[in-house]
Write a protein that holds these residues in place. Structure first.
Motif, short mmCIF file in Angstrom:
data_model
loop_
_atom_site.label_atom_id
_atom_site.label_comp_id
_atom_site.label_asym_id
_atom_site.label_seq_id
_atom_site.Cartn_x
_atom_site.Cartn_y
_atom_site.Cartn_z
N PRO A 237 -12.20 -27.88 -2.08
CA PRO A 237 -11.24 -28.43 -1.11
C PRO A 237 -10.73 -27.35 -0.16
O PRO A 237 -10.92 -26.16 -0.41
N ALA A 238 -10.07 -27.77 0.90
CA ALA A 238 -9.48 -26.82 1.83
C ALA A 238 -8.39 -26.03 1.11
O ALA A 238 -7.72 -26.55 0.21
N ALA A 239 -8.23 -24.77 1.48
CA ALA A 239 -7.19 -23.93 0.87
C ALA A 239 -5.82 -24.52 1.18
O ALA A 239 -5.59 -25.01 2.28
N PRO A 240 -4.90 -24.49 0.21
CA PRO A 240 -3.57 -25.05 0.45
C PRO A 240 -2.72 -24.24 1.43
O PRO A 240 -1.68 -24.70 1.87
N GLY A 241 -3.17 -23.04 1.76
CA GLY A 241 -2.42 -22.22 2.71
C GLY A 241 -3.07 -20.87 2.86
O GLY A 241 -4.05 -20.55 2.19
N PRO A 242 -2.52 -20.03 3.74
CA PRO A 242 -3.08 -18.69 3.91
C PRO A 242 -2.90 -17.85 2.64
O PRO A 242 -1.94 -18.03 1.89
N GLY A 243 -3.85 -16.98 2.39
CA GLY A 243 -3.77 -16.11 1.21
C GLY A 243 -4.30 -16.74 -0.06
O GLY A 243 -4.19 -16.15 -1.13
N PHE A 244 -4.90 -17.94 0.02
CA PHE A 244 -5.48 -18.59 -1.15
C PHE A 244 -7.00 -18.45 -1.11
O PHE A 244 -7.60 -18.47 -0.04
N VAL A 245 -7.60 -18.28 -2.27
CA VAL A 245 -9.06 -18.25 -2.40
C VAL A 245 -9.47 -19.26 -3.47
O VAL A 245 -8.66 -19.68 -4.30
N SER B 98 -15.16 -23.97 -27.01
CA SER B 98 -14.05 -24.53 -27.80
C SER B 98 -14.14 -24.18 -29.27
O SER B 98 -13.25 -24.53 -30.03
N GLY B 99 -15.21 -23.52 -29.67
CA GLY B 99 -15.44 -23.25 -31.09
C GLY B 99 -16.55 -24.12 -31.64
O GLY B 99 -17.14 -23.80 -32.67
N ARG B 100 -16.84 -25.20 -30.93
CA ARG B 100 -17.93 -26.11 -31.32
C ARG B 100 -18.88 -26.43 -30.17
O ARG B 100 -20.04 -26.70 -30.38
N ASN B 101 -18.32 -26.46 -28.96
CA ASN B 101 -19.15 -26.79 -27.80
C ASN B 101 -18.50 -26.24 -26.54
O ASN B 101 -17.40 -25.71 -26.57
N TYR B 102 -19.23 -26.37 -25.43
CA TYR B 102 -18.72 -25.94 -24.14
C TYR B 102 -18.01 -27.10 -23.46
O TYR B 102 -18.45 -28.24 -23.56
N SER B 103 -16.92 -26.79 -22.75
CA SER B 103 -16.25 -27.80 -21.94
C SER B 103 -15.99 -27.19 -20.56
O SER B 103 -15.68 -26.00 -20.45
N TRP B 104 -16.11 -28.00 -19.54
CA TRP B 104 -15.98 -27.53 -18.17
C TRP B 104 -14.50 -27.41 -17.79
O TRP B 104 -13.71 -28.33 -18.00
N VAL B 105 -14.14 -26.28 -17.19
CA VAL B 105 -12.80 -26.05 -16.64
C VAL B 105 -12.98 -26.08 -15.12
O VAL B 105 -13.70 -25.24 -14.57
N PRO B 106 -12.36 -27.05 -14.44
CA PRO B 106 -12.57 -27.16 -12.99
C PRO B 106 -12.05 -25.97 -12.20
O PRO B 106 -11.11 -25.29 -12.63
N GLY B 107 -12.64 -25.75 -11.04
CA GLY B 107 -12.20 -24.69 -10.15
C GLY B 107 -10.81 -24.99 -9.60
O GLY B 107 -10.31 -26.12 -9.71
N ARG B 108 -10.19 -23.97 -8.99
CA ARG B 108 -8.83 -24.13 -8.48
C ARG B 108 -8.59 -23.11 -7.37
O ARG B 108 -9.28 -22.11 -7.27
N SER B 109 -7.57 -23.36 -6.59
CA SER B 109 -7.15 -22.40 -5.57
C SER B 109 -6.20 -21.40 -6.22
O SER B 109 -5.33 -21.77 -6.99
N GLU B 110 -6.42 -20.13 -5.93
CA GLU B 110 -5.59 -19.05 -6.48
C GLU B 110 -4.92 -18.32 -5.33
O GLU B 110 -5.55 -18.05 -4.31
N SER B 111 -3.67 -17.97 -5.52
CA SER B 111 -2.94 -17.19 -4.54
C SER B 111 -3.30 -15.72 -4.74
O SER B 111 -3.28 -15.23 -5.87
N ALA B 112 -3.61 -15.04 -3.67
CA ALA B 112 -4.01 -13.63 -3.76
C ALA B 112 -2.91 -12.80 -4.41
O ALA B 112 -1.73 -12.96 -4.11
N ALA B 113 -3.31 -11.89 -5.29
CA ALA B 113 -2.36 -11.04 -6.00
C ALA B 113 -1.70 -10.03 -5.07
O ALA B 113 -0.56 -9.64 -5.28
N ARG B 114 -2.43 -9.61 -4.05
CA ARG B 114 -1.91 -8.63 -3.08
C ARG B 114 -2.81 -8.69 -1.85
O ARG B 114 -3.87 -9.29 -1.87
N ALA B 115 -2.37 -8.05 -0.79
CA ALA B 115 -3.16 -8.04 0.45
C ALA B 115 -4.54 -7.44 0.18
O ALA B 115 -4.67 -6.47 -0.55
N ARG B 116 -5.56 -8.02 0.75
CA ARG B 116 -6.95 -7.59 0.64
C ARG B 116 -7.52 -7.64 -0.77
O ARG B 116 -8.53 -7.01 -1.07
N ALA B 117 -6.86 -8.37 -1.67
CA ALA B 117 -7.39 -8.53 -3.03
C ALA B 117 -8.59 -9.47 -2.98
O ALA B 117 -8.68 -10.34 -2.13
#
Length: 102
Positions: free
Chosen positions: A44-52, A61-80
């Motif tokens: 999806p489109a980034a929710p705002g500037p500084g998001f990746v 899980s200990g028995r099988n694999y489960s999918w964790v969906p992607g997400r927008s993350e706010s940058a930890a610092r400038a140029r991160a």
């Protein structure tokens, strides 16, 4: 989290997953079989500037694999730069390296 609680968590994980095709070495939880092919996600489109976009990944899980969906993350610092999590294979099996900011 203290080192004592981290060690306890690793020991408990080893006990719980030992019968399910896992092992622990050097604090890593190893899985005998590799993860399935990654799910193709619509970014999806980034929710705002500084998001990746942090892509989704498979979690063991200990028995099988489960999918964790992607997400927008706010940058930890400038140029991160976001380094996505990934599964790595070595002689002991497969283990997961968490995503992180660099």
């Amino acid at each position: 989290m203290t080192w004592k609680s981290i060690r306890l968590t690793v020991v408990v994980a080893a006990m719980l997953t030992g019968a399910a095709g896992c092992a622990t070495t050097r604090g890593r939880v190893y899985v005998r079989s590799g993860p399935p092919a990654a799910v193709v996600e619509r970014r999806p489109a980034a929710p705002g500037p500084g998001f990746v976009w942090a892509p989704g990944y498979y979690r063991w899980s200990g028995r099988n694999y489960s999918w964790v969906p992607g997400r927008s993350e706010s940058a930890a610092r400038a140029r991160a730069r976001w380094e996505p999590g990934r599964w790595v294979h070595d002689r002991h099996g497969w283990y997961f390296v968490e995503g992180r900011w660099r």
